[in-house]
Each structure stands twice: as structure tokens, then as C-alpha cells.
Motif scaffolding. Sequence first.
Motif, PDB file in Angstrom:
ATOM      1  N   LEU A  94     -33.979  33.762 -36.873  1.00 58.21           N
ATOM      2  CA  LEU A  94     -34.985  33.203 -37.784  1.00 58.21           C
ATOM      3  C   LEU A  94     -34.532  33.309 -39.238  1.00 58.21           C
ATOM      4  O   LEU A  94     -34.666  32.363 -40.015  1.00 58.21           O
ATOM      5  CB  LEU A  94     -36.328  33.904 -37.598  1.00 58.21           C
ATOM      6  CG  LEU A  94     -37.057  33.627 -36.289  1.00 58.21           C
ATOM      7  CD1 LEU A  94     -38.257  34.549 -36.149  1.00 58.21           C
ATOM      8  CD2 LEU A  94     -37.483  32.173 -36.204  1.00 58.21           C
ATOM      9  N   ALA A  95     -33.974  34.464 -39.600  1.00 57.11           N
ATOM     10  CA  ALA A  95     -33.518  34.664 -40.979  1.00 57.11           C
ATOM     11  C   ALA A  95     -32.364  33.733 -41.318  1.00 57.11           C
ATOM     12  O   ALA A  95     -32.367  33.079 -42.369  1.00 57.11           O
ATOM     13  CB  ALA A  95     -33.106  36.120 -41.182  1.00 57.11           C
ATOM     14  N   TYR A  96     -31.381  33.647 -40.445  1.00 59.81           N
ATOM     15  CA  TYR A  96     -30.202  32.831 -40.730  1.00 59.81           C
ATOM     16  C   TYR A  96     -30.514  31.345 -40.730  1.00 59.81           C
ATOM     17  O   TYR A  96     -30.117  30.620 -41.634  1.00 59.81           O
ATOM     18  CB  TYR A  96     -29.085  33.108 -39.723  1.00 59.81           C
ATOM     19  CG  TYR A  96     -28.494  34.490 -39.809  1.00 59.81           C
ATOM     20  CD1 TYR A  96     -28.484  35.215 -40.987  1.00 59.81           C
ATOM     21  CD2 TYR A  96     -27.928  35.084 -38.691  1.00 59.81           C
ATOM     22  CE1 TYR A  96     -27.942  36.478 -41.061  1.00 59.81           C
ATOM     23  CE2 TYR A  96     -27.377  36.355 -38.750  1.00 59.81           C
ATOM     24  CZ  TYR A  96     -27.383  37.041 -39.932  1.00 59.81           C
ATOM     25  OH  TYR A  96     -26.836  38.278 -40.003  1.00 59.81           O
ATOM     26  N   ILE A  97     -31.208  30.888 -39.697  1.00 55.51           N
ATOM     27  CA  ILE A  97     -31.457  29.449 -39.573  1.00 55.51           C
ATOM     28  C   ILE A  97     -32.366  28.948 -40.683  1.00 55.51           C
ATOM     29  O   ILE A  97     -32.203  27.834 -41.176  1.00 55.51           O
ATOM     30  CB  ILE A  97     -32.030  29.112 -38.179  1.00 55.51           C
ATOM     31  CG1 ILE A  97     -30.965  29.381 -37.115  1.00 55.51           C
ATOM     32  CG2 ILE A  97     -32.481  27.661 -38.099  1.00 55.51           C
ATOM     33  CD1 ILE A  97     -31.478  29.300 -35.699  1.00 55.51           C
ATOM     34  N   SER A  98     -33.315  29.781 -41.109  1.00 50.18           N
ATOM     35  CA  SER A  98     -34.221  29.332 -42.164  1.00 50.18           C
ATOM     36  C   SER A  98     -33.617  29.444 -43.563  1.00 50.18           C
ATOM     37  O   SER A  98     -34.082  28.799 -44.495  1.00 50.18           O
ATOM     38  CB  SER A  98     -35.540  30.105 -42.097  1.00 50.18           C
ATOM     39  OG  SER A  98     -35.312  31.467 -42.306  1.00 50.18           O
ATOM     40  N   SER A  99     -32.551  30.241 -43.728  1.00 52.73           N
ATOM     41  CA  SER A  99     -32.005  30.415 -45.071  1.00 52.73           C
ATOM     42  C   SER A  99     -30.623  29.791 -45.286  1.00 52.73           C
ATOM     43  O   SER A  99     -30.220  29.599 -46.424  1.00 52.73           O
ATOM     44  CB  SER A  99     -31.936  31.907 -45.416  1.00 52.73           C
ATOM     45  OG  SER A  99     -31.059  32.570 -44.543  1.00 52.73           O
ATOM     46  N   ILE A 100     -29.904  29.480 -44.211  1.00 57.69           N
ATOM     47  CA  ILE A 100     -28.561  28.920 -44.344  1.00 57.69           C
ATOM     48  C   ILE A 100     -28.572  27.491 -43.816  1.00 57.69           C
ATOM     49  O   ILE A 100     -29.022  27.231 -42.703  1.00 57.69           O
ATOM     50  CB  ILE A 100     -27.530  29.768 -43.565  1.00 57.69           C
ATOM     51  CG1 ILE A 100     -27.472  31.168 -44.159  1.00 57.69           C
ATOM     52  CG2 ILE A 100     -26.166  29.111 -43.573  1.00 57.69           C
ATOM     53  CD1 ILE A 100     -26.644  32.145 -43.377  1.00 57.69           C
TER      54      ILE A 100
END
Length: 160
Positions: A94-100
Motif C-alpha cells: 500500500l505504501a509503495y504503490i500509493s507513493s511511487i
Amino acid sequence: MVKILLLLIVLVNGLFAFRFFTDFMKHKREAWAEPGNNVLLAVWGAVCFFFSTFGISDFALSTVLYRARKLVDDAKLPGTLNTQCAIPVAVMALAYISSIDVDQMTLVLLIVFTDDRRLLWPPFCRQDACKAHKDVHGSRACSCGILRRCRQVWAASLGR
């Protein structure tokens, strides 16, 4: 597409968390009777997933600890490792896909080649679990690496 993927991650892992919690509550006495220090395991989990964000395998680190301290029988090791990483990996996703910002084709390829072992290989894994497990993971890692390298060469040839 990214919002749909994020929603699916939340739904699937929410269902997992619910099922895990209800099963844990049913078998609470058995769970607390397992060997190991809960504080040590909680700290170890935090350390493992911290290093996991940098690409160091939490499976490898946990396997070393579980075998060295004889906390988990080898027959139960795959299920234990998969269960311990489900929620932290969902949070990282969730963190990676939403921020990168990731190209959709790259994202689809990584998802497909990450999940191919669950979709394509179960019939083979029943016959000779240990050998098939090693073969599947080796072939998956090689194919994913080759595809990543091809994409890098393709992007370099286009001047990206």
C-alpha cells in the motif's frame, strides 16, 4: 488501475486479518503454548520487515531464527513464514504503490510473476514438495529477473 489494485489489497488482506484473528481466538491456548519469547519475536518481526524494505528477505532471516532456536518444525515453516508476512507485506505494498509512480505493465508483470506459484504450480508441489518448491522459486526468480532486465534494456534503447 492503481486505485483498484489498492482496494483489492485492502479487501483481501482485511479478509485474511479477520480470518486469522477469529482462528487465533479459537486456538488461543494452543498458540500461547508454542515455544518462544513473544517480546523477542515481536522485535525480530520489526527488524525483519525493516530490512525487508531494503530487499533483504524476511523469509531468510526468519528461517534462520526459527531453525536456530528450534521454534518451528520444518514441516510448518512455509505456512508460518507466509502467515507472518501477509499483513506487513500488504502495508508495504500500500505504501509503495500509493507513493511511487510505476508503469502499469511493470506492475502487472511483477504481480503475475509473484503470484504464479499459487496459480500454476500447486499440482506439482503435491508430488515432491521440497524439490518442487525449490524448482518453482528458482524458475520464478530467474524469469522475473530476465523480464526486468529486458524492460531496462528496452527503456534504455528508447532513451528513458
